[in-house]
Write a protein that holds these residues in place. Structure first.
Motif, PDB file in Angstrom:
ATOM      1  N   GLU A   7       0.841  -1.097  -0.065  1.00  0.00           N
ATOM      2  CA  GLU A   7       0.006  -0.078  -0.038  1.00  0.00           C
ATOM      3  C   GLU A   7       0.693   1.443   0.123  1.00  0.00           C
ATOM      4  N   ILE A   8       1.966   1.250   0.700  1.00  0.00           N
ATOM      5  CA  ILE A   8       2.875   2.258   0.749  1.00  0.00           C
ATOM      6  C   ILE A   8       3.277   2.765  -0.483  1.00  0.00           C
ATOM      7  N   PHE A   9       3.626   1.596  -1.436  1.00  0.00           N
ATOM      8  CA  PHE A   9       4.201   2.069  -2.698  1.00  0.00           C
ATOM      9  C   PHE A   9       2.975   2.291  -3.616  1.00  0.00           C
ATOM     10  N   GLN A  10       1.911   1.678  -3.502  1.00  0.00           N
ATOM     11  CA  GLN A  10       1.050   1.983  -4.359  1.00  0.00           C
ATOM     12  C   GLN A  10       0.472   3.665  -4.076  1.00  0.00           C
ATOM     13  N   GLU A  11       0.371   3.898  -2.799  1.00  0.00           N
ATOM     14  CA  GLU A  11      -0.009   5.397  -2.578  1.00  0.00           C
ATOM     15  C   GLU A  11       0.828   6.378  -3.015  1.00  0.00           C
ATOM     16  N   ALA A  12       2.230   5.968  -2.805  1.00  0.00           N
ATOM     17  CA  ALA A  12       3.207   6.792  -3.508  1.00  0.00           C
ATOM     18  C   ALA A  12       3.071   7.161  -4.839  1.00  0.00           C
ATOM     19  N   ALA A  13       2.824   5.904  -5.571  1.00  0.00           N
ATOM     20  CA  ALA A  13       2.853   5.997  -7.073  1.00  0.00           C
ATOM     21  C   ALA A  13       1.652   6.527  -7.644  1.00  0.00           C
ATOM     22  N   SER A  14       0.583   6.684  -6.835  1.00  0.00           N
ATOM     23  CA  SER A  14      -0.866   6.943  -7.604  1.00  0.00           C
ATOM     24  C   SER A  14      -1.053   8.636  -7.189  1.00  0.00           C
ATOM     25  N   GLY A  15      -0.268   9.161  -6.689  1.00  0.00           N
ATOM     26  CA  GLY A  15      -0.634  10.628  -6.410  1.00  0.00           C
ATOM     27  C   GLY A  15       0.403  11.591  -6.483  1.00  0.00           C
ATOM     28  N   ILE A  16       0.206  12.837  -6.639  1.00  0.00           N
ATOM     29  CA  ILE A  16       1.541  13.889  -6.613  1.00  0.00           C
ATOM     30  C   ILE A  16       2.176  13.830  -5.378  1.00  0.00           C
ATOM     31  N   THR A  17       1.352  13.951  -4.129  1.00  0.00           N
ATOM     32  CA  THR A  17       2.138  13.806  -2.846  1.00  0.00           C
ATOM     33  C   THR A  17       1.956  12.474  -2.384  1.00  0.00           C
ATOM     34  N   ASN A  18       2.606  12.281  -1.095  1.00  0.00           N
ATOM     35  CA  ASN A  18       2.420  11.230  -0.287  1.00  0.00           C
ATOM     36  C   ASN A  18       2.808  11.484   0.947  1.00  0.00           C
ATOM     37  N   ARG A  19       2.782  10.504   2.091  1.00  0.00           N
ATOM     38  CA  ARG A  19       2.985  10.843   3.320  1.00  0.00           C
ATOM     39  C   ARG A  19       4.289  11.415   3.804  1.00  0.00           C
ATOM     40  N   TYR A  20       5.232  10.607   3.136  1.00  0.00           N
ATOM     41  CA  TYR A  20       6.538  11.212   3.147  1.00  0.00           C
ATOM     42  C   TYR A  20       6.896  12.556   2.811  1.00  0.00           C
ATOM     43  N   ILE A  21       6.240  13.075   1.589  1.00  0.00           N
ATOM     44  CA  ILE A  21       6.362  14.316   0.947  1.00  0.00           C
ATOM     45  C   ILE A  21       5.871  15.268   2.501  1.00  0.00           C
ATOM     46  N   THR A  22       4.589  15.023   2.733  1.00  0.00           N
ATOM     47  CA  THR A  22       4.076  15.757   3.703  1.00  0.00           C
ATOM     48  C   THR A  22       4.890  15.920   4.795  1.00  0.00           C
ATOM     49  N   ASP A  23       5.659  14.881   5.435  1.00  0.00           N
ATOM     50  CA  ASP A  23       6.112  14.846   6.565  1.00  0.00           C
ATOM     51  C   ASP A  23       7.536  15.663   6.442  1.00  0.00           C
ATOM     52  N   ILE A  33       6.429   0.346  -7.407  1.00  0.00           N
ATOM     53  CA  ILE A  33       7.855   0.376  -6.602  1.00  0.00           C
ATOM     54  C   ILE A  33       8.815   1.063  -7.171  1.00  0.00           C
ATOM     55  N   ALA A  34       8.957   0.984  -8.533  1.00  0.00           N
ATOM     56  CA  ALA A  34      10.024   1.663  -9.464  1.00  0.00           C
ATOM     57  C   ALA A  34       9.450   3.225  -9.066  1.00  0.00           C
ATOM     58  N   VAL A  35       8.189   3.555  -9.353  1.00  0.00           N
ATOM     59  CA  VAL A  35       7.806   4.757  -9.514  1.00  0.00           C
ATOM     60  C   VAL A  35       8.006   5.545  -8.157  1.00  0.00           C
ATOM     61  N   SER A  36       7.622   4.903  -7.078  1.00  0.00           N
ATOM     62  CA  SER A  36       7.750   5.320  -5.738  1.00  0.00           C
ATOM     63  C   SER A  36       9.222   5.682  -5.305  1.00  0.00           C
ATOM     64  N   GLY A  37       9.966   4.927  -6.001  1.00  0.00           N
ATOM     65  CA  GLY A  37      11.549   5.403  -5.778  1.00  0.00           C
ATOM     66  C   GLY A  37      11.999   6.573  -6.023  1.00  0.00           C
ATOM     67  N   THR A  38      11.267   7.218  -7.089  1.00  0.00           N
ATOM     68  CA  THR A  38      11.428   8.745  -7.555  1.00  0.00           C
ATOM     69  C   THR A  38      11.091   9.689  -6.630  1.00  0.00           C
ATOM     70  N   VAL A  39      10.032   9.088  -5.746  1.00  0.00           N
ATOM     71  CA  VAL A  39       9.262  10.231  -5.156  1.00  0.00           C
ATOM     72  C   VAL A  39       9.084  10.318  -3.625  1.00  0.00           C
ATOM     73  N   MET A  40       9.973   9.082  -2.941  1.00  0.00           N
ATOM     74  CA  MET A  40      10.052   9.114  -1.455  1.00  0.00           C
ATOM     75  C   MET A  40      11.532   9.315  -1.326  1.00  0.00           C
ATOM     76  N   PRO A  41      11.805   9.797   0.075  1.00  0.00           N
ATOM     77  CA  PRO A  41      13.123   9.740   0.526  1.00  0.00           C
ATOM     78  C   PRO A  41      13.757   8.393   0.449  1.00  0.00           C
ATOM     79  N   ARG A  42      14.948   8.350  -0.060  1.00  0.00           N
ATOM     80  CA  ARG A  42      15.696   7.004  -0.439  1.00  0.00           C
ATOM     81  C   ARG A  42      15.879   6.070   0.687  1.00  0.00           C
ATOM     82  N   GLU A  43      16.152   6.715   1.997  1.00  0.00           N
ATOM     83  CA  GLU A  43      16.219   6.005   3.098  1.00  0.00           C
ATOM     84  C   GLU A  43      15.054   5.100   3.617  1.00  0.00           C
TER      85      GLU A  43
END
Lengths: 466, 395
Positions: B3-19, B199-209
């Protein structure tokens, strides 16, 4: 492609057509007029060119010779290079290589043949090339991909970083024809010291490539002679383009076509110098008499095409200008930007020089020429940066006293269609009525010339320009 | 976990961006896979691949861009004008293709009309179209210029050690992605193509750690596969066709879902958001800037690198063999001539090798053409079925 189109080679047909056209003016005037009804689709270009006198007739003869050189290149033991219009052919002539310039040959077919080059454009699509790609390459390219031209030996371009659709057409052809390929590639800025060094390094690598392909070393003396000839040609062109600033302009409207067409086909060839001298004689005479180059001798308006021209059958665009007594004061293709051209004042950053002192200076010169060719010079970076499209268009519009500016291109031009609305807005803000043409410079099917002309008339009328 | 990856890949922002934003840290958007995100990571800035997902209209995109232009940059511009990227403090526009490089001017001009829509740091990143030594030098200079501008604008120092650490972290992420790639290529794919792409798309919009950590956990939770990768010519255990998707830019997982729902598994892809190859690692032995230069310019996976068709053909062929691909969907966004015409060459060459290809021209953005595309994909899968039946089960 229709089976009958396969009957004759594209380059051979163009050569024979031009060969015939070049002889039309050799007879008596009565013979010439009797002949015109027999060439109804072609008369619209033959008549105005022959009526230009010596320069028009000589231009036909020279293009005919250019095409003959392609058709007979291999018999003469020469290599053929497929290249693009914004690549100066100087280095090819210096190395005895015969250029096939895709866009220039597409123009010839478009202005002379009823169906233009459209059959060949569509053939590219049959092979898998996109229909949305630029028609200027697709016309001639389709013929060569169909094997209807002399076999190409190599491909050389200078549009990577400038125009994707252009570079991509050659990249596609390289794979399809399985031939050696060299692409000069340009950074986004024009005149930084590191960019100039890069231009130099890239051109040296190109010369190495050409030497490998031809098996011959670059002849320095010959390169020097060709460059000196280019310098002579640019001096004559510079004089004519300086006189074009006069109101009325003494240049016949088709002269800009002859000038840039000549540069793309023949830069560095002595025969082109002779044509330019003949043209300059006419221009000087008109200027002395205060006469406009327009057929009627009157000039009502001055229009600057800030991209390219329109090559519908029979050079309709130039005839449209001429009939309405509008002077066509050039396009992005028109000027050379050599450092001693009188009009370069204020735009020194875009200028190049020609120095044939030694090999290094010659390579510098030729690299500079290529980096200042149309498009290569001004659409490489963001349009509103120094030396780029907006600055150049405004400078030339002001210098040549334009009353209005007109954009024309092809739907394949991803680069300019991505910012044409922005530049048009800026040009309007600067006080220039600006018109965007939505047709295709090489493919009448996108928008018929009649529709294009109606929109141009509408622009002129609505903006109260005439 | 997915779900974490799907959420990150499905929208402009995600929980990590917000934080990230809430903690007062900076985010810089970039537009092209030739831009090394390690540079921003080393500066303590979150690199974020700008996407056009969830675009609902096009009035801003169409106002500044002309009509004959691909819908991807138009969607980016639309979202920028709407203020959807206001969480960015900077943007890097690369010369990916002509339409994308003109995002520089279009966004700047949009910024004049829609106040606040343009970030403070705005950088034009020039990328060569070839890998000759002098082009490498040019690209290295561009990377150095970018570093200098980041340091100047953000008042930071990008140290060599930090850059090395960032490279190492990104390399680890690539290794993990490669594990996902191996799973999807398996005879009984351990992960769907849609999930692998998410997963691959999420890698471009989430903090790498965070991305690496989440992916490590996911990989630990996924069932282990016994045999190695599947060889071509065999059918999936679930009877689905094994498909590769290649061509124009895509960050929309719904495209993959559409293809898989039609009765296939996307077991490989070659899209600039996707997973590249096992060798996709930045050299840790080299000087970091030199290593980034070589890595990001030499990977000629995009047809913007003119004249390098064979390299890309070979890459596709390797993927086909490794994942047992039975058919290829070669998609391109309308007006993307680079991918569109290269797809024509791929179709010619792979069909000759007996691998069925479908060329699919589409618009970027919400899948408004779902019906047409679904029908074409289903027809393609049927064609593959018929071909396989006619050849006695051997495709």
């Amino acid at each position: 492609m229709r089976p009958e189109v396969y009957e004759y080679n594209f380059d051979w047909m163009l050569w024979r057509t031009l060969e015939a056209a070049s002889k039309v003016g050799d007879g008596f005037d009565k013979e010439f007029k009797q002949m015109l009804p027999y060439i109804p689709y072609f008369s619209g270009i033959v008549e105005p060119f022959i009526n230009l006198g010596d320069p028009g007739s000589a231009f036909f003869k020279m293009i005919s010779e250019y095409l003959k050189n392609i058709v007979t290149a291999h018999e003469q033991g020469k290599k053929i290079v497929m290249t693009t219009f914004c690549f100066s052919p100087t280095i090819f002539y210096a190395m005895d290589i015969v250029p096939v310039t895709l866009e220039a040959l597409t123009v010839l077919a478009s202005v002379m043949w009823k169906r233009g080059a459209t059959e060949y454009m569509d053939f590219c699509v049959e092979l898998g090339f996109t229909e949305t790609s630029c028609s200027s390459q697709r016309g001639c390219l389709g013929a060569y991909l169909a094997g209807m031209g002399e076999e190409i030996d190599m491909l050389v371009i200078n549009t990577a970083g400038i125009c994707d659709t252009n570079a991509n057409a050659f990249s596609f052809a390289k794979t399809f024809l399985d031939k050696p390929f060299y692409s000069l590639n340009y950074p986004a800025s024009l005149n930084d010291p590191e960019v100039n060094q890069y231009h130099r390094d890239d051109f040296k690598a190109l010369i190495k490539f050409l030497e490998e392909q031809t098996g011959k070393k670059l002849d320095h003396d010959r390169l020097g002679k060709v460059l000196d000839e280019v310098a002579k040609q640019e001096a004559i062109v510079g004089e004519m383009e300086e006189l074009q600033r006069l109101v009325p302009s003494p240049l016949p409207v088709t002269y800009n076509f002859l000038i840039y067409g000549g540069r793309f086909f023949f830069a560095g060839m002595p025969e082109y110098t002779v044509i330019l001298e003949k043209m300059a004689t006419v221009v000087r005479k008109n200027a002395t008499q205060g006469r406009s180059g327009i057929s009627s001798g009157r000039e009502k308006l001055r229009a600057f095409m800030f991209y390219i021209d329109h090559y519908a059958l029979n050079l309709n665009l130039w005839n449209w200008f001429d009939k309405r007594e509008i002077n066509h004061i050039g396009s992005i293709l028109s000027r050379s930007f050599k450092d001693d051209s009188p009009y370069i004042k204020g735009m020194e950053d875009v200028a190049y020089n020609i120095d044939s002192t030694n090999l290094d200076t010659m390579i510098d010169s030729i690299a500079m020429i290529n980096s200042r060719m149309p498009m290569v010079r001004s659409i490489r970076g963001p349009y509103d940066r120094p030396n780029m499209w907006l600055e150049e268009s405004l400078a030339l519009a002001k210098m040549y006293k334009a009353d209005c500016l007109i954009y024309n291109g092809t739907p394949g031009c991803r680069n300019t269609w991505s910012n044409i609305k922005l530049i048009a807005r800026d040009l309007e803000k600067a006080g220039y009525p600006t018109h965007i043409m939505y047709g295709d410079a090489f493919d009448d099917r996108v928008e018929s010339w009649e529709a294009t002309a109606a929109r141009l008339d509408e622009f002129i009328n609505v903006r109260g320009l005439l | 976990m997915m779900e974490i990856f799907q959420e990150a890949a499905s929208g402009i922002t995600n929980r990590y961006i917000t934080d990230w934003v809430n903690s007062g840290k900076k985010i810089v958007g970039y537009t092209c896979s030739f831009m090394p995100p390690e540079i921003f990571h080393a500066a303590g800035i979150l690199p974020y691949r700008i996407r056009g997902i969830n675009t609902e209209s096009m009035e801003i995109g169409d106002t500044y861009y002309g009509p004959y232009v691909c819908t991807f940059p138009k969607c980016l511009l639309q979202l920028a004008g709407e203020g959807k990227f206001n969480f960015l403090s900077g943007a890097v526009i690369s010369t990916g293709c002509d339409a994308m490089r003109r995002l520089d001017e279009c966004w700047r001009k949009t910024g004049e009309d829609y106040h606040g829509s343009i970030p403070g740091f705005f950088h034009y990143f020039d990328v060569p179209h070839k890998t000759d030594p002098h082009a490498m030098k040019w690209f290295e200079n561009e990377i150095r210029k970018l570093i200098l501008n980041v340091e100047k604008y953000y008042n930071v120092k990008i140290k060599e050690d930090s850059l090395r650490e960032s490279i190492s972290l990104y390399n680890h992420g690539r290794t993990l992605l490669w594990e996902v790639e191996k799973l999807r290529a398996h005879e009984n794919p351990g992960v769907s193509g849609t999930d692998a792409f998410s997963i691959a798309v999420s890698g471009t919009v989430m903090p790498r750690e965070a991305f690496n950590e989440q992916l490590e956990q996911l990989l630990a939770d996924l069932p282990k596969q016994k045999s190695s990768s599947k060889k071509s010519g065999k059918q999936n255990k679930n009877g689905n066709k094994r498909i590769m998707v290649a061509g124009s830019i895509n960050d929309d997982i719904e495209l993959f879902r559409l293809i898989e729902n039609a009765g296939s598994n996307v077991v490989a892809d070659n899209i600039c958001f996707g997973i590249r190859s096992e060798a996709d690692q930045v050299n840790m032995e080299d000087d970091p800037i030199s290593a980034l230069t070589k890595h990001y310019l030499s990977n000629s996976v995009c047809p913007r690198m003119f004249g390098a068709y064979k390299q890309r053909f070979d890459l596709l062929q390797t993927k086909i063999e490794r994942a047992g691909v039975e058919g290829i969907i070669l998609q391109n966004i309308r007006f993307c001539d680079l991918h569109g015409s290269e797809n024509g060459l791929f179709e010619r060459d792979f069909e000759k090798l007996g691998i069925p290809c479908l060329r699919l021209e589409r618009e970027y953005g919400p899948l408004t053409e779902t019906g047409r595309m679904k029908m074409r994909i289903e027809a393609f899968l049927e064609r593959m079925e018929v071909k396989q039946t006619d050849s006695g089960g051997k495709s």
